[in-house]
Design a protein around this motif. Structure first.
Motif, PDB file in Angstrom:
ATOM      1  N   ALA A   5       0.820  -1.212   0.000  1.00 56.95           N
ATOM      2  CA  ALA A   5       0.000   0.000   0.000  1.00 56.95           C
ATOM      3  C   ALA A   5       0.854   1.262   0.000  1.00 56.95           C
ATOM      4  N   PHE A   6       2.082   1.186   0.505  1.00 55.31           N
ATOM      5  CA  PHE A   6       2.974   2.343   0.453  1.00 55.31           C
ATOM      6  C   PHE A   6       3.140   2.808  -0.992  1.00 55.31           C
ATOM      7  N   LEU A   7       3.212   1.857  -1.924  1.00 62.09           N
ATOM      8  CA  LEU A   7       3.417   2.208  -3.321  1.00 62.09           C
ATOM      9  C   LEU A   7       2.147   2.753  -3.953  1.00 62.09           C
ATOM     10  N   SER A   8       1.022   2.123  -3.677  1.00 58.93           N
ATOM     11  CA  SER A   8      -0.241   2.559  -4.273  1.00 58.93           C
ATOM     12  C   SER A   8      -0.748   3.859  -3.674  1.00 58.93           C
ATOM     13  N   ASP A   9      -0.234   4.278  -2.531  1.00 64.68           N
ATOM     14  CA  ASP A   9      -0.647   5.537  -1.899  1.00 64.68           C
ATOM     15  C   ASP A   9      -0.001   6.757  -2.527  1.00 64.68           C
ATOM     16  N   GLY A  10       0.897   6.544  -3.478  1.00 64.94           N
ATOM     17  CA  GLY A  10       1.525   7.676  -4.151  1.00 64.94           C
ATOM     18  C   GLY A  10       2.686   8.265  -3.370  1.00 64.94           C
ATOM     19  N   THR A  21       3.104  10.284  -0.929  1.00 66.19           N
ATOM     20  CA  THR A  21       3.052  10.259   0.531  1.00 66.19           C
ATOM     21  C   THR A  21       3.464   8.893   1.063  1.00 66.19           C
ATOM     22  N   GLY A  22       2.973   7.845   0.434  1.00 64.03           N
ATOM     23  CA  GLY A  22       3.347   6.490   0.834  1.00 64.03           C
ATOM     24  C   GLY A  22       4.798   6.187   0.546  1.00 64.03           C
ATOM     25  N   TRP A  23       5.297   6.690  -0.595  1.00 64.30           N
ATOM     26  CA  TRP A  23       6.708   6.455  -0.931  1.00 64.30           C
ATOM     27  C   TRP A  23       7.621   7.091   0.117  1.00 64.30           C
ATOM     28  N   THR A  24       7.269   8.302   0.528  1.00 59.48           N
ATOM     29  CA  THR A  24       8.069   8.994   1.546  1.00 59.48           C
ATOM     30  C   THR A  24       8.030   8.247   2.873  1.00 59.48           C
ATOM     31  N   ASP A  25       6.841   7.782   3.237  1.00 62.22           N
ATOM     32  CA  ASP A  25       6.683   7.012   4.470  1.00 62.22           C
ATOM     33  C   ASP A  25       7.577   5.776   4.434  1.00 62.22           C
ATOM     34  N   LEU A  26       7.528   5.064   3.323  1.00 55.69           N
ATOM     35  CA  LEU A  26       8.344   3.862   3.150  1.00 55.69           C
ATOM     36  C   LEU A  26       9.831   4.190   3.236  1.00 55.69           C
ATOM     37  N   LEU A  27      10.238   5.279   2.570  1.00 56.13           N
ATOM     38  CA  LEU A  27      11.652   5.661   2.569  1.00 56.13           C
ATOM     39  C   LEU A  27      12.130   5.981   3.978  1.00 56.13           C
ATOM     40  N   LEU A  72       9.291  -0.781  10.767  1.00 55.03           N
ATOM     41  CA  LEU A  72      10.250  -0.184   9.847  1.00 55.03           C
ATOM     42  C   LEU A  72      10.522  -1.170   8.707  1.00 55.03           C
ATOM     43  N   GLU A  73      11.151  -0.669   7.636  1.00 49.23           N
ATOM     44  CA  GLU A  73      11.230  -1.449   6.402  1.00 49.23           C
ATOM     45  C   GLU A  73      12.654  -1.929   6.116  1.00 49.23           C
ATOM     46  N   HIS A  74      12.808  -3.250   6.077  1.00 49.05           N
ATOM     47  CA  HIS A  74      14.098  -3.897   5.842  1.00 49.05           C
ATOM     48  C   HIS A  74      14.030  -4.594   4.487  1.00 49.05           C
ATOM     49  N   SER A  75      14.895  -4.205   3.567  1.00 56.45           N
ATOM     50  CA  SER A  75      14.809  -4.697   2.192  1.00 56.45           C
ATOM     51  C   SER A  75      14.905  -6.212   2.098  1.00 56.45           C
ATOM     52  N   VAL A  76      15.786  -6.835   2.863  1.00 56.00           N
ATOM     53  CA  VAL A  76      15.953  -8.289   2.788  1.00 56.00           C
ATOM     54  C   VAL A  76      14.760  -8.996   3.422  1.00 56.00           C
ATOM     55  N   ALA A  77      14.327  -8.533   4.593  1.00 46.38           N
ATOM     56  CA  ALA A  77      13.165  -9.142   5.242  1.00 46.38           C
ATOM     57  C   ALA A  77      11.931  -9.023   4.354  1.00 46.38           C
ATOM     58  N   LEU A  91       8.362  -5.089  -6.222  1.00 43.73           N
ATOM     59  CA  LEU A  91       9.673  -4.610  -6.667  1.00 43.73           C
ATOM     60  C   LEU A  91       9.858  -3.138  -6.312  1.00 43.73           C
ATOM     61  N   GLY A  92       8.782  -2.357  -6.423  1.00 42.60           N
ATOM     62  CA  GLY A  92       8.870  -0.952  -6.039  1.00 42.60           C
ATOM     63  C   GLY A  92       9.169  -0.786  -4.565  1.00 42.60           C
ATOM     64  N   ASN A  93       8.521  -1.597  -3.735  1.00 40.82           N
ATOM     65  CA  ASN A  93       8.782  -1.550  -2.294  1.00 40.82           C
ATOM     66  C   ASN A  93      10.240  -1.867  -2.004  1.00 40.82           C
ATOM     67  N   ILE A  94      10.738  -2.933  -2.628  1.00 40.95           N
ATOM     68  CA  ILE A  94      12.118  -3.352  -2.375  1.00 40.95           C
ATOM     69  C   ILE A  94      13.099  -2.288  -2.850  1.00 40.95           C
ATOM     70  N   GLY A  95      12.814  -1.680  -4.017  1.00 39.57           N
ATOM     71  CA  GLY A  95      13.707  -0.652  -4.540  1.00 39.57           C
ATOM     72  C   GLY A  95      13.828   0.538  -3.596  1.00 39.57           C
ATOM     73  N   ILE A  96      12.684   1.037  -3.102  1.00 42.76           N
ATOM     74  CA  ILE A  96      12.713   2.169  -2.169  1.00 42.76           C
ATOM     75  C   ILE A  96      13.338   1.756  -0.842  1.00 42.76           C
ATOM     76  N   ALA A  97      13.050   0.531  -0.402  1.00 46.45           N
ATOM     77  CA  ALA A  97      13.635   0.046   0.852  1.00 46.45           C
ATOM     78  C   ALA A  97      15.154  -0.061   0.738  1.00 46.45           C
ATOM     79  N   LEU A  98      15.645  -0.521  -0.406  1.00 46.95           N
ATOM     80  CA  LEU A  98      17.096  -0.597  -0.620  1.00 46.95           C
ATOM     81  C   LEU A  98      17.725   0.787  -0.531  1.00 46.95           C
ATOM     82  N   LEU A  99      17.098   1.773  -1.182  1.00 47.47           N
ATOM     83  CA  LEU A  99      17.617   3.145  -1.134  1.00 47.47           C
ATOM     84  C   LEU A  99      17.627   3.671   0.296  1.00 47.47           C
ATOM     85  N   GLY A 100      16.500   3.503   0.991  1.00 46.88           N
ATOM     86  CA  GLY A 100      16.420   3.988   2.366  1.00 46.88           C
ATOM     87  C   GLY A 100      17.386   3.270   3.291  1.00 46.88           C
TER      88      GLY A 100
END
Length: 287
Positions: A165-170, A172-178, A222-227, A247-256
């Motif tokens: 849902a972080f990705l589909s929220d646009g 705001t969600g991307w920032t939250d995830l990051l 919190l968001e851990h890319s491997v987990a 994949l979008g979640n993992i990509g942003i999680a990797l960056l963060g």
């Protein structure tokens, strides 16, 4: 009288320990790449097994009814997060390779020019590949067993829906995830800093530090890319998953995760413990 550099830069032992670890990792990821990936596979397996256990613990407590008609879900979240905390302990003492802690290590190595960015990228890529393979193996075990049947699977599915849902929220969600990914790996690598800096001598305290750091990220969500990779693989093999969002979640999680571990811990402590300029200023030539 000039100040003692050891007092001005007390983190030098931490830096030297990290650089020694980096030398070993760089050598293995070069000439012994297959064995390095195998070490990373084991970390992925440990993450997968302990993360699945985390969800099982949460559901076990949630199934206990209280006198007022509620349940013990909150207590289960605490117990589950503490259980998952042992994953980092197992990874550290089994000498397995986890991507997120290596983000800090290669960043310190790059700062001190102990490695190149190309070698650092190769090391991190091989590490993530191994972590992924280990996670896929656990996902396959779960797929062909009853380990995640019933309430535990529903708990995992709900977690996946929340993460996607972080990705589909646009934005705001991307920032939250990051932000969640940054704080996650900040906590992980602060634990590794305390383990590596030489001030903690006994294994019990080292273990408690690692458990506490993972507890914070697991309990706060919190968001851990491997987990996340492992969780998506487990649920995806059982029920299917929206690959693009995953994949979008993992990509942003990797960056963060890199910002939190590589920059806020790695580069930060590399800089504040860099005594080269100070020593030059104290030499006759620098006067």
């Amino acid at each position: 009288m000039a100040a003692d550099p050891h007092q001005l830069f007390p983190g030098k032992q931490f830096i030297s320990t990290v650089l020694e670890a980096l030398d070993t990792k760089t050598e293995m990821s070069g000439h012994l790449a297959r064995r390095y990936v195998q070490r990373a596979v084991m970390a992925g397996i440990l993450i997968g097994v302990l993360y699945a256990t985390h969800y099982a613990v949460v559901t076990a407590f949630a199934a206990v009814a209280t006198a007022d008609g509620g349940d013990l879900r909150t207590l289960g979240r605490i117990a589950g997060a503490l259980t998952f905390g042992w994953a980092l302990v197992f990874i550290y003492y089994s000498k397995s390779e986890l991507l997120t802690s290596n983000m800090m290590i290669v960043s310190i190595g790059a700062y001190y020019r102990r490695t190149t960015w190309l070698k650092a990228f190769r090391l991190l890529t091989l590490c993530y590949l191994g972590n992924l393979l280990g996670g896929l193996l656990v996902a396959a075990f779960v797929r062909f067993s009853t380990i995640a049947d019933g309430a535990a699977l529903l708990e995992m599915q709900a977690s996946v829906e929340h993460k996607l849902a972080f990705l589909s929220d646009g934005p705001t969600g991307w920032t939250d995830l990051l932000v969640r990914a940054i704080l996650c790996n900040f906590m992980i690598n602060m634990a590794m800093l305390l383990v590596y800096n030489g001030l903690i001598k006994d294994d019990l305290t080292k273990s408690l530090v690692m458990i506490a750091s993972v507890f914070v990220f697991a309990f706060l969500g919190l968001e851990h890319s491997v987990a996340n990779t492992v969780l998506f693989a487990i649920v995806g093999m059982r029920e299917g998953i929206e690959v693009g969002l995953a994949l979008g979640n993992i990509g942003i999680a990797l960056l963060g995760n890199y910002v939190g571990g590589g920059l806020l811990v790695g580069f930060y402590y590399a800089y504040v413990n860099d005594d080269a300029r100070y020593l030059r200023s104290q030499s006759p030539a620098g006067a």
